[in-house]
Design a protein around this motif. Structure first.
Motif, mmCIF file in Angstrom:
data_model
loop_
_atom_site.group_PDB
_atom_site.id
_atom_site.type_symbol
_atom_site.label_atom_id
_atom_site.label_comp_id
_atom_site.label_asym_id
_atom_site.label_seq_id
_atom_site.Cartn_x
_atom_site.Cartn_y
_atom_site.Cartn_z
ATOM 1 N N TYR A 9 0.831 -1.204 0.000
ATOM 2 C CA TYR A 9 0.000 0.000 0.000
ATOM 3 C C TYR A 9 0.864 1.253 0.000
ATOM 4 O O TYR A 9 0.578 2.225 -0.694
ATOM 5 N N GLU A 10 1.920 1.253 0.802
ATOM 6 C CA GLU A 10 2.816 2.400 0.836
ATOM 7 C C GLU A 10 3.474 2.620 -0.527
ATOM 8 O O GLU A 10 3.609 3.754 -0.984
ATOM 9 N N ALA A 11 3.884 1.537 -1.165
ATOM 10 C CA ALA A 11 4.517 1.653 -2.478
ATOM 11 C C ALA A 11 3.553 2.231 -3.502
ATOM 12 O O ALA A 11 3.940 3.057 -4.333
ATOM 13 N N LEU A 12 2.290 1.817 -3.452
ATOM 14 C CA LEU A 12 1.307 2.364 -4.392
ATOM 15 C C LEU A 12 1.049 3.838 -4.121
ATOM 16 O O LEU A 12 0.813 4.613 -5.042
ATOM 17 N N GLY A 13 1.086 4.219 -2.856
ATOM 18 C CA GLY A 13 0.880 5.624 -2.528
ATOM 19 C C GLY A 13 2.024 6.504 -3.001
ATOM 20 O O GLY A 13 1.815 7.642 -3.412
ATOM 21 N N ARG A 14 3.219 5.973 -2.964
ATOM 22 C CA ARG A 14 4.393 6.761 -3.382
ATOM 23 C C ARG A 14 4.603 6.751 -4.887
ATOM 24 O O ARG A 14 5.137 7.706 -5.448
ATOM 25 N N ASN A 15 4.256 5.627 -5.528
ATOM 26 C CA ASN A 15 4.521 5.498 -6.956
ATOM 27 C C ASN A 15 3.330 4.815 -7.635
ATOM 28 O O ASN A 15 3.351 3.612 -7.880
ATOM 29 N N PRO A 16 2.302 5.585 -7.970
ATOM 30 C CA PRO A 16 1.102 4.980 -8.585
ATOM 31 C C PRO A 16 1.357 4.325 -9.947
ATOM 32 O O PRO A 16 0.602 3.464 -10.371
ATOM 33 N N GLU A 17 2.432 4.735 -10.620
ATOM 34 C CA GLU A 17 2.719 4.142 -11.928
ATOM 35 C C GLU A 17 3.128 2.684 -11.820
ATOM 36 O O GLU A 17 3.054 1.937 -12.791
ATOM 37 N N ALA A 18 3.580 2.260 -10.639
ATOM 38 C CA ALA A 18 4.020 0.880 -10.445
ATOM 39 C C ALA A 18 2.871 -0.026 -10.023
ATOM 40 O O ALA A 18 3.106 -1.154 -9.610
ATOM 41 N N ALA A 19 1.652 0.433 -10.147
ATOM 42 C CA ALA A 19 0.496 -0.325 -9.673
ATOM 43 C C ALA A 19 0.381 -1.720 -10.283
ATOM 44 O O ALA A 19 0.103 -2.671 -9.555
ATOM 45 N N PRO A 20 0.578 -1.909 -11.584
ATOM 46 C CA PRO A 20 0.424 -3.277 -12.117
ATOM 47 C C PRO A 20 1.413 -4.275 -11.506
ATOM 48 O O PRO A 20 1.043 -5.407 -11.212
ATOM 49 N N ALA A 21 2.636 -3.856 -11.290
ATOM 50 C CA ALA A 21 3.643 -4.763 -10.727
ATOM 51 C C ALA A 21 3.366 -5.040 -9.255
ATOM 52 O O ALA A 21 3.522 -6.168 -8.788
ATOM 53 N N VAL A 22 2.945 -4.029 -8.526
ATOM 54 C CA VAL A 22 2.715 -4.188 -7.093
ATOM 55 C C VAL A 22 1.401 -4.924 -6.846
ATOM 56 O O VAL A 22 1.303 -5.714 -5.904
ATOM 57 N N ARG A 23 0.415 -4.706 -7.683
ATOM 58 C CA ARG A 23 -0.905 -5.296 -7.469
ATOM 59 C C ARG A 23 -0.864 -6.821 -7.493
ATOM 60 O O ARG A 23 -1.513 -7.476 -6.673
ATOM 61 N N ALA A 24 -0.082 -7.398 -8.392
ATOM 62 C CA ALA A 24 -0.003 -8.864 -8.464
ATOM 63 C C ALA A 24 0.578 -9.427 -7.175
ATOM 64 O O ALA A 24 0.036 -10.392 -6.614
ATOM 65 N N ASN A 25 1.643 -8.844 -6.689
ATOM 66 C CA ASN A 25 2.245 -9.318 -5.444
ATOM 67 C C ASN A 25 1.323 -9.068 -4.259
ATOM 68 O O ASN A 25 1.267 -9.880 -3.331
ATOM 69 N N PHE A 26 0.612 -7.959 -4.272
ATOM 70 C CA PHE A 26 -0.307 -7.646 -3.188
ATOM 71 C C PHE A 26 -1.438 -8.671 -3.127
ATOM 72 O O PHE A 26 -1.773 -9.178 -2.063
ATOM 73 N N LEU A 27 -2.020 -9.001 -4.254
ATOM 74 C CA LEU A 27 -3.102 -9.981 -4.283
ATOM 75 C C LEU A 27 -2.606 -11.361 -3.871
ATOM 76 O O LEU A 27 -3.308 -12.095 -3.176
ATOM 77 N N LEU A 28 -1.391 -11.708 -4.272
ATOM 78 C CA LEU A 28 -0.824 -12.977 -3.854
ATOM 79 C C LEU A 28 -0.642 -13.017 -2.341
ATOM 80 O O LEU A 28 -0.920 -14.034 -1.702
#
Length: 50
Positions: A9-28
């Protein structure tokens, strides 16, 4: 698991452009956390009924 998902969540807040890469790991991480909770409940019920 909870700390890793919080950091996602912190990573998405700081860098919204990285959402696709972070979202997969977050859901896992969410899937693993939910699985651990279900298995813990199952073991508790088996121990209680035994």
């Amino acid at each position: 698991m909870g700390l890793a998902n919080g950091k996602a969540y912190e990573a998405l807040g700081r860098n919204p452009e990285a959402a696709p890469a972070v979202r997969a790991n977050f859901l896992l991480g969410l899937v693993f956390a939910e699985t651990i909770a279900v298995y813990s409940l199952l073991i508790a019920l088996l121990l209680w009924l035994h």
